[in-house]
Design an enzyme around this catalytic site. Sequence first.
Site, PDB file in Angstrom:
ATOM      1  CE  LYS A 198      -3.746  -2.167   2.641  1.00  0.00           C
ATOM      2  NZ  LYS A 198      -4.216  -2.294   3.936  1.00  0.00           N
TER       3      LYS A 198
ATOM      4  NE  ARG B 198       0.401   9.002  13.217  1.00  0.00           N
ATOM      5  CZ  ARG B 198       0.123   8.675  11.916  1.00  0.00           C
ATOM      6  NH1 ARG B 198       0.759   9.278  10.950  1.00  0.00           N
ATOM      7  NH2 ARG B 198      -0.611   7.785  11.852  1.00  0.00           N
TER       8      ARG B 198
ATOM      9  CG  HIS C  95      -5.443   6.784  11.593  1.00  0.00           C
ATOM     10  ND1 HIS C  95      -6.221   8.051  12.241  1.00  0.00           N
ATOM     11  CD2 HIS C  95      -4.455   6.627  12.023  1.00  0.00           C
ATOM     12  CE1 HIS C  95      -5.319   8.199  13.180  1.00  0.00           C
ATOM     13  NE2 HIS C  95      -4.113   7.578  13.025  1.00  0.00           N
TER      14      HIS C  95
ATOM     15  CE1 TYR D 234      -5.324  13.886  16.867  1.00  0.00           C
ATOM     16  CE2 TYR D 234      -5.990  12.323  15.231  1.00  0.00           C
ATOM     17  CZ  TYR D 234      -4.915  12.811  16.235  1.00  0.00           C
ATOM     18  OH  TYR D 234      -3.642  12.103  16.486  1.00  0.00           O
TER      19      TYR D 234
END
Length: 294
Positions: free
Chosen positions: A172, A243, A266, A275
């Site tokens: 990926k 981050r 994620h 968040y």
Amino acid sequence: MEQEILRFISYLHDVKKTSANTEISYQRDLNKLQHFLQEQGVDDVSKVTATNLNSYTLYLERNGFATATISRNIASMKSFFCYLSKNGMVHGDIAEAIKPPKIEKKTPGILSANEVVRLLDQPKGNSPKELRDKAMLELLYATGIRVTELISLRLSDVNLHMDYIVCHEGLKQRLIPFGAAAKNAMINYLTHSRQSMVSDAENDILFTNCSGTPMSRQGFWKLLKQYAKKAEITSDITPHTLRHSFAAHLIAAGADLRSVQIMLGHSDISTTQVYTHLSDNKIREVYMKAHPRG
């Protein structure tokens, strides 16, 4: 059991196409389990029982391992025995019923925008090391990538014409844009610093130490701590703090959760939900409008 663990890691690599970090974590966790079982007189996977695995879980709890560490070890154990069961190496999935401890989700520690500016402004000089450090700090905050991803970047992963980097995880990959501050720092580093650190023309690692070899996580953590001290940041700071700050500052400025999830890499949006919840927009548009140093 050692051979079964090695075959399982090969299966993860060849079939599941997992990342190197994932494979290292699984192997480390399973080696610890193997050592525990050997001390209990069990060295054959076919003789391992659910009681053995529950005993190992209790051993981790009694020896003060963090809840997150115990959960990760249980996840490794469950994946391993599921693999053994499906391949007929054990009778039934003896780890299926083991439940990991609940992990309380905590709001991650972040820096204020002012603290970030002070931190990123610390590498002030024009020495090769300071230009490198400036580029690393700016890029880390500009993209929100993990420190492992930062020190693994290669020259071919950076596109200064379109202003993005490519991060690889197994097969990926994800493209992450960066803004003007990071771009300028990168250009200065590549133009005036990197060649003095890297003598081997075949070396395509983006960021190296002063000897021209790949920088370690510990090496980057050490320089981050030094600059945080110079910036008079009193809170505990790790590479992950930048981050978290990247994500929190983007969302506070109007970025949508889905875009931040993609940039952070994620797999589950619930991980990003710490968040906040906001509406959808295109990643690059959100980034250029919202990132404080874009």
